[in-house]
Design a protein around this motif. Structure first.
Motif, PDB file in Angstrom:
ATOM      1  N   VAL A  63       0.840  -1.193   0.000  1.00  0.00           N
ATOM      2  CA  VAL A  63       0.000   0.000   0.000  1.00  0.00           C
ATOM      3  C   VAL A  63       0.882   1.253   0.000  1.00  0.00           C
ATOM      4  CG1 VAL A  63      -1.764   1.296   1.244  1.00  0.00           C
ATOM      5  CG2 VAL A  63      -1.857  -1.201   1.192  1.00  0.00           C
ATOM      6  N   LYS A  64       0.475   2.235  -0.794  1.00  0.00           N
ATOM      7  CA  LYS A  64       1.156   3.534  -0.838  1.00  0.00           C
ATOM      8  C   LYS A  64       0.148   4.609  -0.463  1.00  0.00           C
ATOM      9  CE  LYS A  64       3.155   6.871  -4.056  1.00  0.00           C
ATOM     10  NZ  LYS A  64       3.502   7.154  -5.467  1.00  0.00           N
ATOM     11  N   CYS A  65       0.520   5.462   0.492  1.00  0.00           N
ATOM     12  CA  CYS A  65      -0.357   6.553   0.911  1.00  0.00           C
ATOM     13  C   CYS A  65      -0.416   7.597  -0.201  1.00  0.00           C
ATOM     14  CB  CYS A  65       0.157   7.172   2.208  1.00  0.00           C
ATOM     15  SG  CYS A  65      -0.862   8.564   2.780  1.00  0.00           S
ATOM     16  N   ALA A  66      -1.604   8.006  -0.587  1.00  0.00           N
ATOM     17  CA  ALA A  66      -1.775   8.978  -1.679  1.00  0.00           C
ATOM     18  C   ALA A  66      -1.645  10.413  -1.209  1.00  0.00           C
ATOM     19  CB  ALA A  66      -3.142   8.778  -2.344  1.00  0.00           C
ATOM     20  N   GLU A  67      -1.564  10.663   0.114  1.00  0.00           N
ATOM     21  CA  GLU A  67      -1.507  12.024   0.634  1.00  0.00           C
ATOM     22  C   GLU A  67      -0.146  12.390   1.225  1.00  0.00           C
ATOM     23  OE1 GLU A  67      -4.710  12.890   3.260  1.00  0.00           O
ATOM     24  OE2 GLU A  67      -6.195  11.754   2.082  1.00  0.00           O
ATOM     25  N   CYS A  68       0.668  11.398   1.591  1.00  0.00           N
ATOM     26  CA  CYS A  68       1.965  11.658   2.199  1.00  0.00           C
ATOM     27  C   CYS A  68       3.077  11.555   1.142  1.00  0.00           C
ATOM     28  CB  CYS A  68       2.257  10.663   3.322  1.00  0.00           C
ATOM     29  SG  CYS A  68       1.097  10.779   4.695  1.00  0.00           S
ATOM     30  N   GLY A  69       4.132  12.310   1.391  1.00  0.00           N
ATOM     31  CA  GLY A  69       5.294  12.256   0.498  1.00  0.00           C
ATOM     32  C   GLY A  69       5.446  13.530  -0.294  1.00  0.00           C
ATOM     33  N   PRO A  70       6.527  13.652  -1.053  1.00  0.00           N
ATOM     34  CA  PRO A  70       7.634  12.677  -1.094  1.00  0.00           C
ATOM     35  C   PRO A  70       8.513  12.774   0.146  1.00  0.00           C
ATOM     36  CG  PRO A  70       8.138  14.552  -2.517  1.00  0.00           C
ATOM     37  CD  PRO A  70       6.740  14.785  -1.968  1.00  0.00           C
ATOM     38  N   PRO A  71       9.269  11.686   0.457  1.00  0.00           N
ATOM     39  CA  PRO A  71       9.308  10.402  -0.244  1.00  0.00           C
ATOM     40  C   PRO A  71       8.027   9.603  -0.025  1.00  0.00           C
ATOM     41  CG  PRO A  71      10.599  10.291   1.755  1.00  0.00           C
ATOM     42  CD  PRO A  71      10.178  11.715   1.620  1.00  0.00           C
ATOM     43  N   PRO A  72       7.750   8.598  -0.886  1.00  0.00           N
ATOM     44  CA  PRO A  72       6.495   7.846  -0.756  1.00  0.00           C
ATOM     45  C   PRO A  72       6.416   7.112   0.577  1.00  0.00           C
ATOM     46  CG  PRO A  72       7.996   6.770  -2.297  1.00  0.00           C
ATOM     47  CD  PRO A  72       8.588   8.106  -1.993  1.00  0.00           C
ATOM     48  N   PHE A  73       5.225   7.099   1.117  1.00  0.00           N
ATOM     49  CA  PHE A  73       4.978   6.409   2.386  1.00  0.00           C
ATOM     50  C   PHE A  73       4.378   5.042   2.054  1.00  0.00           C
ATOM     51  CE2 PHE A  73       3.045   5.389   6.415  1.00  0.00           C
ATOM     52  CZ  PHE A  73       3.885   5.969   7.356  1.00  0.00           C
ATOM     53  N   LEU A  74       5.178   3.962   2.231  1.00  0.00           N
ATOM     54  CA  LEU A  74       4.780   2.607   1.824  1.00  0.00           C
ATOM     55  C   LEU A  74       4.565   1.736   3.049  1.00  0.00           C
ATOM     56  CD1 LEU A  74       7.375   2.142  -1.062  1.00  0.00           C
ATOM     57  CD2 LEU A  74       5.064   3.085  -1.203  1.00  0.00           C
TER      58      LEU A  74
END
Length: 441
Positions: free
Chosen positions: A29-40
């Motif tokens: 799962v990847k958070c669509a609201e956090c980042g960059p960097p991607p929050f996985l």
């Protein structure tokens, strides 16, 4: 929402989960609201509602997986990437090795799918052609070509030719040392992390901008070198010597403005001044002819002027007889040259300057630094050529080092290596050969 994962089959190539720090495996799962960097997050941490700093469990998310078809219903996106990686590792045509690395498809399936979708696919073919053309255009804009020969020279490092070419490597279109060669050192310890304060983040951005400006300066300097043809220094110097002495002095003075004018405009500027010099000289000659009378009188005037110049040269040489008669060698040289002039030949024996000045006395080495490092023969040489001991020792070291590198040394190489009077260079070169310090190439 499904997305193609951008990682390979190797689990160690994938980032860790932000919750449990384990290596991610699809799907994740990847958070669509956090980042960059991607929050996985892995599925286990996602189901537990893991929260960290700004990330909340009610944020929108994306499911990252490659288990869906792209080009063929029977091939998933992960298998497509595995096929490309296997062909890159094993080589095109080694289909059995490709199949063994993939483990999920046979040799025939791998070959058929690759040829159909990656070789004979018109969409991919046009895309690859466009990418190739764009790469060629980029190389034309950045690379510095070597024009004088199809097979560029490949001089050894720190050789005379390599120094003449400023460390340029034609086969790589690059230099051994770049402008501001250690600019990358300022970036080696920079790492953008989520915990940076606004001031620290702005400081890092400023460092990157400074590095970017240095890269621009490198490209600007390479463009100047490429546009003005400064790689082949010898050819550049030969072209410069075709102008009269007055134009050469102007060329040397205006060289610093070449980067502003551009190559064509700079050459036009120099050529226009060379033409102006020729016109002024011709106007002066015509004015002298007009003062002499008609066209027939002008030809007579030119002939008589040439005769007067020759007589003046002979009288000047006669005035030097008292100076030469004390030295038997200089007297013999003067007599040989006088015989050549009387017979209409070009003099081949060098003599001291015909300006009427006396020869300079030997240099007094008393108290000069470096004199104690010279033997008697070297002291005598420095006195005769009027060279201070420190400069002589520097020239000697340079010639000996170059001779050791090349296995021998020619006079032309010695003259290119030490930029002093050619006669002094010849005497130093002959002395070092005679004393066994260097050998002829």
């Amino acid at each position: 929402m499904e997305r193609l994962a951008s990682f390979s089959n190797d689990p160690f190539d994938k980032p860790p989960c932000r919750g449990c720090s384990s290596y991610l495996s699809e799907p994740y799962v990847k958070c669509a609201e956090c980042g960059p960097p991607p929050f996985l997050l892995c599925l286990q941490c996602f189901t537990r509602g893991f929260e960290y700093k700004k990330h909340q469990s009610d944020h929108t998310y994306e499911i990252m997986t490659s288990d869906f078809p792209v080009l063929d219903p029977n091939w998933t996106a992960q298998e497509e990437m595995s096929l490309l990686e296997a062909v890159m590792d094993c080589g095109f045509g080694n289909w059995q090795d490709v199949a063994n690395q993939m483990c999920t498809k046979s040799k025939e399936e791998c070959e058929k799918h690759y040829m159909k979708h990656f070789i004979n696919n018109p969409l991919f073919a046009s895309t690859l052609l466009t990418l190739k053309q764009a790469e060629e255009v980029q190389q034309q804009e950045t690379a510095i070509p070597f024009h004088p020969a199809d097979d560029p020279p490949r001089p050894t490092f720190d050789s005379l030719l390599s120094r003449d070419m400023a460390g340029y490597m034609p086969a790589r279109a690059d230099f051994v040392e770049e402008f501001d060669n250690y600019a990358e050192w300022d970036l080696r310890d920079i790492d953008f992390v989520e915990d940076d304060s606004d001031i620290l983040h702005a400081l890092k951005i400023a460092v990157v901008d400074i590095y970017h400006s240095r890269l621009k300066e490198r490209q600007r300097r390479k463009k100047i070198i490429r546009d003005h043809g400064l790689i082949n220094l010898r050819k550049f110097q030969i072209l410069e010597r075709r102008y009269p002495k007055e134009v050469q002095d102007l060329y040397e003075t205006m060289r610093r403005f070449a980067r502003i004018l551009g190559p064509v405009e700079h050459d036009k500027f120099i050529e226009s001044h060379a033409l102006e010099f020729e016109l002024r000289r011709e106007i002066k000659r015509l004015q002298e002819n007009r003062a002499a009378g008609s066209a027939v009188s002008a030809r007579t005037y030119d002939h008589l002027k040439k005769s007067r110049d020759e007589e003046r040269l002979k009288r000047t040489m006669l005035s030097e007889v008292p100076q030469y008669i004390r030295d038997s060698s200089a007297c013999q040289q003067w007599l040989s040259r006088q015989a050549d002039i009387d017979s209409g030949l070009t003099p081949t024996v060098p003599v001291p300057s015909t300006t009427g000045r006396r020869s300079a006395p030997p240099l007094n080495l008393t108290g000069l630094p470096g004199t104690e490092k010279l033997n008697e023969k070297e002291k005598e040489l420095c006195q005769m050529v009027r060279l201070v001991p420190g400069a002589y020792l520097e020239y000697k070291a340079a010639l000996v080092n170059e001779c050791n590198k090349q296995g021998g040394l020619r006079l032309a190489q010695a003259r290119a290596l030490i930029k002093i009077d050619v006669n002094k260079t010849r005497k130093i070169y002959d002395f070092l050969i005679r004393e066994g310090y260097i050998t002829k190439a």
